[in-house]
Scaffold this motif. Sequence first.
Motif, PDB file in Angstrom:
ATOM      1  N   HIS A 256       5.578  15.661  20.009  1.00 11.48           N
ATOM      2  CA  HIS A 256       5.499  15.681  21.469  1.00 11.48           C
ATOM      3  C   HIS A 256       5.302  17.106  21.975  1.00 11.48           C
ATOM      4  O   HIS A 256       4.512  17.355  22.892  1.00 11.48           O
ATOM      5  N   LEU A 257       6.024  18.056  21.372  1.00  6.38           N
ATOM      6  CA  LEU A 257       5.895  19.444  21.813  1.00  6.38           C
ATOM      7  C   LEU A 257       4.500  19.983  21.530  1.00  6.38           C
ATOM      8  O   LEU A 257       3.883  20.608  22.396  1.00  6.38           O
ATOM      9  N   PHE A 258       3.994  19.711  20.324  1.00  5.89           N
ATOM     10  CA  PHE A 258       2.643  20.195  20.019  1.00  5.89           C
ATOM     11  C   PHE A 258       1.622  19.580  20.961  1.00  5.89           C
ATOM     12  O   PHE A 258       0.721  20.251  21.446  1.00  5.89           O
ATOM     13  N   GLN A 259       1.815  18.292  21.229  1.00  6.48           N
ATOM     14  CA  GLN A 259       0.839  17.601  22.069  1.00  6.48           C
ATOM     15  C   GLN A 259       0.912  18.104  23.518  1.00  6.48           C
ATOM     16  O   GLN A 259      -0.093  18.458  24.114  1.00  6.48           O
ATOM     17  N   SER A 260       2.129  18.175  24.057  1.00  4.32           N
ATOM     18  CA  SER A 260       2.261  18.457  25.487  1.00  4.32           C
ATOM     19  C   SER A 260       2.138  19.949  25.801  1.00  4.32           C
ATOM     20  O   SER A 260       1.684  20.310  26.879  1.00  4.32           O
ATOM     21  N   VAL A 261       2.532  20.800  24.864  1.00  4.63           N
ATOM     22  CA  VAL A 261       2.515  22.236  25.148  1.00  4.63           C
ATOM     23  C   VAL A 261       1.240  22.896  24.625  1.00  4.63           C
ATOM     24  O   VAL A 261       0.659  23.750  25.286  1.00  4.63           O
ATOM     25  N   LYS A 262       0.783  22.476  23.444  1.00  2.91           N
ATOM     26  CA  LYS A 262      -0.370  23.133  22.836  1.00  2.91           C
ATOM     27  C   LYS A 262      -1.623  22.255  22.823  1.00  2.91           C
ATOM     28  O   LYS A 262      -2.682  22.724  22.398  1.00  2.91           O
ATOM     29  N   GLY A 263      -1.485  20.999  23.225  1.00  4.74           N
ATOM     30  CA  GLY A 263      -2.638  20.105  23.175  1.00  4.74           C
ATOM     31  C   GLY A 263      -3.081  19.784  21.760  1.00  4.74           C
ATOM     32  O   GLY A 263      -4.240  19.451  21.514  1.00  4.74           O
ATOM     33  N   ILE A 264      -2.155  19.894  20.809  1.00  2.00           N
ATOM     34  CA  ILE A 264      -2.490  19.632  19.408  1.00  2.00           C
ATOM     35  C   ILE A 264      -1.918  18.281  18.984  1.00  2.00           C
ATOM     36  O   ILE A 264      -0.731  18.030  19.164  1.00  2.00           O
TER      37      ILE A 264
END
Lengths: 588, 588
Positions: A256-264
């Motif tokens: 979730h953090l990678f997706q929401s913060v880094k778009g990864i």
Amino acid sequence: MYRTNTCGELRLADAGKRVTLCGWLQKSRDLGGMTFIDLRDRYGITQLAFNMETDAQLCEKARKLGREFVLQISGIVKERESKNLQIPTGEVEIIVEELVILNEAKTPPFTIEDNTDGGDDLRMKYRYLDLRRAPVRNNILLRHKMAQQTRAYLDAQYFTEVETPVLIKSTPEGARDFVVPSRMNPGQFYALPQSPQTFKQLLMVAGLDRYYQIVKCFRDEDLRADRQPEFTQIDCEMSFVEQEDVLNMFEGLVKHLFQSVKGIEMESVPRMTYADAMEFYGSDKPDTRFEMRFVTLNKAENNLVSGKSFKVFDEAELVVAICAKGCANYTRKQLDELTDFVKRPQIGATGLVYARVNEDGSIKSSVDKFYDEESLKKWAQACGAEANDLILILAGAANKTRKAMNELRLEMGTRLGLRNKDTFSCLWVLDFPLLEYSEEENRFFAMHHPFTAPKPEDVELLKNGQLASVRANAYDLVINGVEVGGGSVRIFNKELQATMFEILGFSKEEAQNQFGFLMNAFEFGAPPHAGIAFGFDRLCSLFGGAESIRDFIAFPKNNSGRDVMIDGPSAIDEKQLNELNISVKSIG
Amino acid sequence: MYRTNTCGELRLADAGKRVTLCGWLQKSRDLGGMTFIDLRDRYGITQLAFNMETDAQLCEKARKLGREFVLQISGIVKERESKNLQIPTGEVEIIVEELVILNEAKTPPFTIEDNTDGGDDLRMKYRYLDLRRAPVRNNILLRHKMAQQTRAYLDAQYFTEVETPVLIKSTPEGARDFVVPSRMNPGQFYALPQSPQTFKQLLMVAGLDRYYQIVKCFRDEDLRADRQPEFTQIDCEMSFVEQEDVLNMFEGLVKHLFQSVKGIEMESVPRMTYADAMEFYGSDKPDTRFEMRFVTLNKAENNLVSGKSFKVFDEAELVVAICAKGCANYTRKQLDELTDFVKRPQIGATGLVYARVNEDGSIKSSVDKFYDEESLKKWAQACGAEANDLILILAGAANKTRKAMNELRLEMGTRLGLRNKDTFSCLWVLDFPLLEYSEEENRFFAMHHPFTAPKPEDVELLKNGQLASVRANAYDLVINGVEVGGGSVRIFNKELQATMFEILGFSKEEAQNQFGFLMNAFEFGAPPHAGIAFGFDRLCSLFGGAESIRDFIAFPKNNSGRDVMIDGPSAIDEKQLNELNISVKSIG
């Protein structure tokens, strides 16, 4: 009202509007007929234009403004003639009609630019100015976003954020506590928590089921570079779960953090046992952005190095190789550099053996006089080395050699550009040993902490005294070779807990004295529970692509634990000491 | 996997499903042929059914379970014959097929029920058991929701959450600091923050624009009931704003919290000056759930009590009345109670005068022999008293009498049922005095703190030395008579700040020594800024409809600052003291 807009929001569509902006003077350019000022706030930069022809007095006033002056201006938004498409506000400027100097500013001791001329010490002392620089400010904003998204995920998973106390009780076990003298309880001290470990376990006994907290913790250790006496954890605990549940839940958080913060979009996180991590990477936190796995050349069942009269290898507990792809063309100088690297005291290898696989498949090694082509080919085969690859070999005592090879592997990874800070590779490391033997103290210590549960299938080993072989239901999350989180399934059975304390050398009294309140709580119906904690500062710096955590902390301390900005800690007066019933020893 | 569902989620629609639940045994009823168990977790209670006929062995096992045992059961969801519509799960029960005792439990020292038989001390000692009770658990869940919604609102308004340091520097001004000896800086101490005041102002200098933090603060004060040495604030600061902007922003926060947490649509928050609050309510935090405003009977321009030979009123600095609606029928006993109430030492009035307005409009007072019907009618008119109302009058020195009347007014509000804990009345109190004179120390102190800005129109008064008349741009948010937040516009002009320090009796050296880093920061371009802080514990208890903050803190301390659960603070060992370079004085 001080402003109608921020310095980050005006666009071409706003042309013609009358606006009022506030901010700091980033820079000004005097072009004779025109003066331009970049006005900066947290949200961006907007260009201000002053025209000598239309308002000479105002333009003169603007010319006298210094860097970092705080301004309030009103004027009309206008399309710029020469646009700056690098910034979102770069198509417009404000034709200024009114200018108020809200505050003057002394010339800052370093430039407030992305690349500043200020050294570390100066930037720490004037931290409030360093925070004006976009890279530092963006780190703080990133940290906010990380906290937001962490909460968003955990809230949605029914975790309850609970604040645990900061003024707690000192425990001699573990790292050194910061303590706080209690005025109302003379001679007694609070301790600041190294982690909310016992409180979160009590919350499970209390039936809270799922707990988290983004929380300050404290450790009075000698500060190595990049360690802070106060640091922040994402601290979590869950009831009625097994290890698998915890891994899935927090893999979810990381994704979730990678997706929401880094778009990864992160794939599912691979898993590796501690044993494999040590064997193949010489580290319990391998950097898996690149392979370059260790190959043991002197395996008992397949020894590729012994019996050739090379004493160094024959006598070594471990002979281990890595294959550096495409490095066969390394020069003598480069190889010498690597040899010097592994021989540095902090790495401690005695030497480096290499073997190059040439273009034509022939192999040339630094130990040619002991090993014939056929032997070397076996090495190459074991290492998966092909034409143009370089095999690097270290030998010696197993643990020490693994550690040295880990350093060499990371060095080669760096040299080969395999450790890009914008590439992220996550890994669960599982099945840590439950106990760690201290040669110094001649006893076993808990590797994680005394409440960590052994793997159910290893409980027999524990009871039989095969302590070094017992594995724990403990897990670490590693990203790019950095341990960002770790946790364990907890013991919730009091007999097993008693066994653990006994093994760790606690008498019943000591166990009661130090952990009595937790042990007592466990008598009233403790649920099975497990948890994890993430180093939040480290996680932020990793997401920010930086090595140091310092720039992700608004007001960090230096390596002596000092805040050089406020010049603390400091002496306190005698009256205060008396009230606290303590005195300072004279410093010899 | 330990469970398929929680104890709070099964409904009639789930009938027929096979489920596994975990939880604590809340209570069991043995009806001979059937045994029923209420299984509890954080999410609810589900009824388990054991049938002697179908599985005698299992039923026997169930009968032996004690309160608070931790259980795992599997079975089939079934519609209940006698439904309990009070709880969401009350239409179903589980026909248990498997039962695992995950943990046993000693009999808890008090009942885990909404109304427990446990006293305060016992409940504090076994806090982890008290937290199992729904009312206490719900307070903690409410607190979580309050924090969530606070963050949701402020995040949406572009506030950035920034963590400020916990290990800071002691300042002698203000309340007593908790201090932390620094091992690495012998003889020096950190202090724990009483608030992040200076750091949040530095963040404004740093250009962060909008800052907030839900943050632990510390104050080493003698603890009155319902004060905690560590407490939590919602701490906020904004740049480029005037008072009006701050009031609007945080009125928005309060409305959002009422709406999202309580489902209450709050009207816009009324405003009252400090002067009016003192005149009409005798308090700077009036409970505005009810009117009953003060009426001054001896106003210079309209004195309704003097010249009638009643010395008490003639000599009083203030004669002040309230009108208690419908209380004319108060008995002698009730009036005596009120007289006793106001004469208690902590209130300190010398007596209570009353006047009843009878059904027929005639008025009967306790001072009839001094005042004729016509005089009394003027009082009634001034007080808005009608038939059946009771006028209550206190007289004496102005400040003391106002305070006493404030207490009497609150007492009457309580007696008349006008202070319902489910009714919420918010109020901004504005225009506080900037300075407060201390008779004891014979000097002025900052009422709020030394960085609070005077009202621009009062700056002249400040410069002319009319210090008592200077009003500040300071504001408090009061809900139901409780001050839940307060803040101010800050001084950002260094000359004005220097004037303030001079007035407060700081020498230049002292000011530099204590606030130097802030003053220095202000030289580099400080923006206009203002802020506010809310007492989060108090706000939660208010929303929870409780008097005490303690039950809204997971692990509170008692009035001696002790955590009786962990039995801290505690002595620490000599080695630790030596490392910290301090010693404990022998306790005489």
